[in-house]
Each structure stands twice: as C-alpha cells, then as structure tokens.
Design an enzyme around this catalytic site. Structure first.
Site, PDB file in Angstrom:
ATOM      1  N   ARG A  50       0.867  -1.211   0.087  1.00 28.87           N
ATOM      2  CA  ARG A  50      -0.091   0.018  -0.047  1.00 28.87           C
ATOM      3  C   ARG A  50       0.832   1.149  -0.100  1.00 28.87           C
ATOM      4  O   ARG A  50       0.408   2.177  -0.689  1.00 28.87           O
ATOM      5  CB  ARG A  50      -0.815  -0.036   1.108  1.00 28.87           C
ATOM      6  CG  ARG A  50      -1.752   1.396   1.460  1.00 28.87           C
ATOM      7  CD  ARG A  50      -3.106   1.373   2.046  1.00 28.87           C
ATOM      8  NE  ARG A  50      -2.999   0.258   3.455  1.00 28.87           N
ATOM      9  CZ  ARG A  50      -2.287   0.725   4.415  1.00 28.87           C
ATOM     10  NH1 ARG A  50      -1.696   1.769   4.691  1.00 28.87           N
ATOM     11  NH2 ARG A  50      -2.342  -0.223   5.456  1.00 28.87           N
ATOM     12  N   TYR A 102     -17.089  17.089 -14.908  1.00 31.65           N
ATOM     13  CA  TYR A 102     -17.106  15.646 -14.924  1.00 31.65           C
ATOM     14  C   TYR A 102     -18.244  15.352 -13.821  1.00 31.65           C
ATOM     15  O   TYR A 102     -18.339  15.889 -12.956  1.00 31.65           O
ATOM     16  CB  TYR A 102     -16.100  14.719 -14.649  1.00 31.65           C
ATOM     17  CG  TYR A 102     -16.416  13.382 -14.724  1.00 31.65           C
ATOM     18  CD1 TYR A 102     -16.825  12.638 -15.804  1.00 31.65           C
ATOM     19  CD2 TYR A 102     -16.251  12.646 -13.357  1.00 31.65           C
ATOM     20  CE1 TYR A 102     -17.096  11.345 -15.792  1.00 31.65           C
ATOM     21  CE2 TYR A 102     -16.662  11.188 -13.377  1.00 31.65           C
ATOM     22  CZ  TYR A 102     -17.090  10.500 -14.549  1.00 31.65           C
ATOM     23  OH  TYR A 102     -17.209   9.312 -14.594  1.00 31.65           O
ATOM     24  N   ASP A 175      -8.377  19.149 -14.053  1.00 30.36           N
ATOM     25  CA  ASP A 175      -8.376  17.847 -14.751  1.00 30.36           C
ATOM     26  C   ASP A 175      -8.143  17.683 -16.202  1.00 30.36           C
ATOM     27  O   ASP A 175      -8.685  18.346 -16.821  1.00 30.36           O
ATOM     28  CB  ASP A 175     -10.105  17.594 -14.648  1.00 30.36           C
ATOM     29  CG  ASP A 175     -10.382  16.058 -15.072  1.00 30.36           C
ATOM     30  OD1 ASP A 175      -9.487  15.474 -15.765  1.00 30.36           O
ATOM     31  OD2 ASP A 175     -11.095  15.370 -14.248  1.00 30.36           O
ATOM     32  N   LYS A 200      -9.401   6.675 -18.804  1.00 27.60           N
ATOM     33  CA  LYS A 200      -9.739   7.172 -20.390  1.00 27.60           C
ATOM     34  C   LYS A 200      -8.596   6.774 -21.414  1.00 27.60           C
ATOM     35  O   LYS A 200      -7.814   5.819 -21.489  1.00 27.60           O
ATOM     36  CB  LYS A 200     -10.214   8.485 -20.231  1.00 27.60           C
ATOM     37  CG  LYS A 200     -11.288   8.845 -19.031  1.00 27.60           C
ATOM     38  CD  LYS A 200     -12.598   8.121 -19.306  1.00 27.60           C
ATOM     39  CE  LYS A 200     -13.540   7.726 -18.108  1.00 27.60           C
ATOM     40  NZ  LYS A 200     -13.588   9.019 -17.026  1.00 27.60           N
TER      41      LYS A 200
HETATM   42  C1  LIG Z   1     -14.041   9.382 -15.630  1.00 26.63           C
HETATM   43  C2  LIG Z   1     -13.670  10.654 -15.527  1.00 26.63           C
HETATM   44  C3  LIG Z   1     -13.323  10.787 -14.146  1.00 26.63           C
HETATM   45  C4  LIG Z   1     -13.563   9.993 -13.153  1.00 26.63           C
HETATM   46  O1  LIG Z   1     -12.841   8.828 -13.141  1.00 26.63           O
HETATM   47  P1  LIG Z   1     -13.002   7.405 -12.837  1.00 26.63           P
HETATM   48  O2  LIG Z   1     -11.641   6.769 -13.489  1.00 26.63           O
HETATM   49  O3  LIG Z   1     -14.261   7.138 -13.565  1.00 26.63           O
HETATM   50  O4  LIG Z   1     -13.048   7.404 -11.348  1.00 26.63           O
HETATM   51  C5  LIG Z   1     -12.772  12.216 -13.776  1.00 26.63           C
HETATM   52  N1  LIG Z   1     -12.744  13.335 -14.820  1.00 26.63           N
HETATM   53  C6  LIG Z   1     -13.020  13.237 -16.222  1.00 26.63           C
HETATM   54  C7  LIG Z   1     -13.127  14.259 -17.087  1.00 26.63           C
HETATM   55  C8  LIG Z   1     -13.574  11.913 -16.384  1.00 26.63           C
HETATM   56  O5  LIG Z   1     -13.822  11.812 -17.784  1.00 26.63           O
END
Ligand SMILES: *Cc1c(COP(=O)(O)O)cnc(C)c1O
Length: 383
Positions: A50, A102, A175, A200
């Site tokens: 961890r 998001y 982000d 993604k």
């Molecule tokens: C999918 C997404 C998230 C969240 O991520 P997870 O891996 O699904 O927890 C945050 N920000 C954006 C822009 C996303 O597309």
C-alpha cells in the site's frame, strides 16, 4: 502551440527499466504485498505494497514524466485521485469549481464532501468576469478546472485561472483527462496539481479503472503521498503494469484519435441534421483560438446537437455499428453516449438545462479506427 516531439520518446521510456536480477526488459509484475527485511526497518526501499510497490513505482515515474512533473501518484480510480485532493482541504474551505465538471466530480463534491463544511461554488469559468466576482466574494482555497469540458467541449483559460489562484493563495487543480498530457500541459500554464482519470486515454483500451495526480510542488506531493498511503485508494500492481504498458502508445494513439475527431467534426458540421457541433478543433468553435493557444491538439471528443426529437436520436444511436453505445471514453474503439440519459444523469436537471445537455445532445469518443469507416457509420445512421 506545437506538439513536443520528445513526448513520443518519453512515453515509451519513462519509468521503464530492465529488471535488475534477470535483465528482463519487461519487468515482472510484483504482486507481493510484503517485502523481506534484513533487520527491523532495514529493507530495499519497499516494506508493504500500500505504501509502495516496484510495479507502481515505475508507473508513477512514467506518470510524472508525461506531465513534466516532479511527482506522480497512482490511484485506484480517477475519483479516488480526486478524493485525495479533496482531503487536502480543511473544514470551512471554499472551492470554486467549473459548472460543467465531470458528473462524478460534481457528485463527489455535492454529495460526499459538502457535508464536511466545505463550500463548493459551481461557476461558468469560460466567463472571466464570473470567476473574478466569485473570487472577490470571499477567500478561496482551491480552484477546480476541467478543460475541455464535458460534454460541450468549452475551453477554460488555464493561465487566467492560475493568476486568480495565485492572487488568492489558492491551489489550482486541472483535470486533464480529455486533453491528455500530449495536447495540454497545465503545470506549465500555472496549475499546481493535474488530475487524470487514467481509465480514459492514458489506459486507452477500456479495460482498467485508474486515476493519477501529478505535481511539481514538494509540499503538496508530500501531503498527497501521505493521503494515498493513509487512505489506501491504491491501484493493484497488475493495474499499474497494464497502465504503464498503455502509456507507451499514448502519443501515437492520441495522434490518430485527434485526426479522426477532426474528420468526424468536419463531416458533421456540413450535415443537414446537425443543429450544432462542439469540437474546439473547428475554426468556428468559440473555444478555438484559446484552445490553439494553450493546447497542442484538440483530442478525440466531439459532441453535437441533432435536429430531431428524442425518438429520432435514439433511432440514430441504435443504427450505429462501429460506434458502440456505452459510457466512458478514450479507448481505441469508438463510443457514442447520450449525456442526458447516461453520463450526466446525476447532474441536477436545472444545471443540465443551463449547460445545454438535452434530448438532442450526443457525445462521440472517436477511436483509432479508419476515419472513413467512422464517417460512413455516422452517415448511414443519420439517414
Ligand atoms: C471518467 C472521468 C473522471 C472519473 O474517473 P474514474 O476513473 O471513472 O473514477 C474524472 N474526470 C473526467 C474528466 C473523466 O472523464
């Protein structure tokens, strides 16, 4: 802004070291949760997985290199990474958040963290005046930006937000999931922390959930590293291996995603069943000039408003064969999504209306297939 060609090399080599005992060019996956010690507290840098693991270490080194950051931290999901950022805040903190973040980010703040006496202000960050007014209304501890935004691909001026954050002594978080580190470097534009859902584009194959934080600020890194360890939302060594493998092809994948998205956006723009096409790569897009300034590419996401009613939109979605109707984005395969009913269903209805997320809005994640096949698929389904 031009693409940094050295990114193609960095993506392949960062954190990828031959294993020391055997020389294996692809190191094994270190599934071990614990590591032998020679004497109490005397070990080779790892004690419990961890806290740290060789498979995660290499991957985190790659993550930091992608964003040109000093530090990279891997998490079990994008939201786990975001939660670590939220845990930096003290009770009473005030946060400015762009209003079309998001959906899951909005939910995390509204439904989980607001109860800890944290004040989240959702504002339209494409309006500098609105951000300035919100900043003048009280202290600001953190500013949360997502650009391009999801699903209407609005572009927020990162440099301008960095200036406001600096004035208010606030932490600026960006982000960067949609743009990817190939096309946008928020840290160079003044951000303190970059967030990714590695689920993604960084993962890119729709087979791993993951998240990441990158920063060059030692103090923030120390705090975030402690949260990663103490709260424990870490990815498994296997997931780290998978994601590190994906990083190596990120640049080449993104180049094709972008090429396809531009072709698709241009095709859609000239189609009679389109009310509006959202893609910052189109010269007529309201975010185009700013995008050209702060990004080196426009990525692979395209949205549009169909002229038809809901049932016509559903029939279009059902006719698609190359595009799969599914949530998520950024994989090699093309996906189509209906934000109102799918990804953005958790966004309050009032806000959805304000953001233009209605029956007719469709979001495409353009994959790396042939652009001709993507366009042919859309053309047939629109008939
Ligand atoms: C999918 C997404 C998230 C969240 O991520 P997870 O891996 O699904 O927890 C945050 N920000 C954006 C822009 C996303 O597309």
């Amino acid at each position: 802004m031009a693409i940094d060609k050295s990114f193609f090399t960095t993506a392949v080599h960062a954190g990828a070291h031959p294993e020391q005992v055997t020389g294996a060019v692809m190191p094994p996956i270190f599934m071990s949760t614990t590591f032998a010690q020679e004497a109490p507290g005397e070990h080779k840098g790892f004690d419990y997985s961890r806290a740290g693991n060789p498979s995660r270490d290499g991957y985190e080194e790659a993550l930091s290199a992608l964003e040109g950051a000093k530090h990279g931290l891997a998490f079990a999901s994008g939201l786990a990474a975001e939660q670590a950022v939220a845990q930096l805040l003290n009770p009473g903190a005030r946060v400015l958040v762009c209003d079309d973040v998001y959906g899951g980010t909005g939910r995390l703040f509204r439904k989980l963290y607001a109860k800890y006496n944290l004040d989240f202000n959702f504002i339209d960050m494409t309006s500098l005046a609105e951000v300035k007014a919100a900043a003048a209304a009280g202290p600001v501890d953190l500013i949360w930006v997502e650009t391009p935004t999801n699903p209407t691909m609005k572009i927020i001026d990162i440099r301008a937000m960095a200036k406001i954050a600096k004035d208010k002594k606030a932490i600026l978080v960006v982000d960067n999931t949609f743009a990817t580190p190939l096309f946008q470097s928020p840290l160079k534009l003044g951000a303190d922390i970059v967030v990714h859902s590695t689920t993604k584009y960084i993962g890119g194959h729709s087979d791993v959930i993951g998240g990441a934080l990158m920063t060059s600020n030692d103090e923030l890194h120390q705090q975030l590293r402690f949260i990663q360890f103490a709260a424990g939302a870490v990815p498994s060594p296997f997931e780290c291996f998978m994601l590190h493998r994906s990083v190596k092809t990120l640049a080449i994948r993104m180049t094709q995603h972008e090429k396809n998205a531009l072709a698709v956006a241009e095709f859609l723009s000239s189609h009679k069943k389109m009310k509006k096409v959202y893609y910052p790569g189109l010269a007529k897009d309201p975010g185009h000039n700013l995008a050209k300034e702060q990004m080196s590419g426009f990525s692979g996401m395209v949205s549009f408003d169909h002229t038809g009613n809901y049932s016509e939109v559903v029939s279009f979605l059902k006719k698609l064969k190359v595009f799969t109707l599914a949530e998520s984005l950024g994989g090699v395969e093309s996906l189509v999504n209906h934000p109102e009913k799918m990804t953005h269903a958790s966004v309050p209805e009032e806000l959805r209306k304000k953001l233009g997320i209605g029956h007719s809005l469709v979001r495409l994640s353009c994959g790396i297939e042939s652009a001709d096949d993507l366009i042919a698929d859309l053309k047939l389904a629109l008939e």
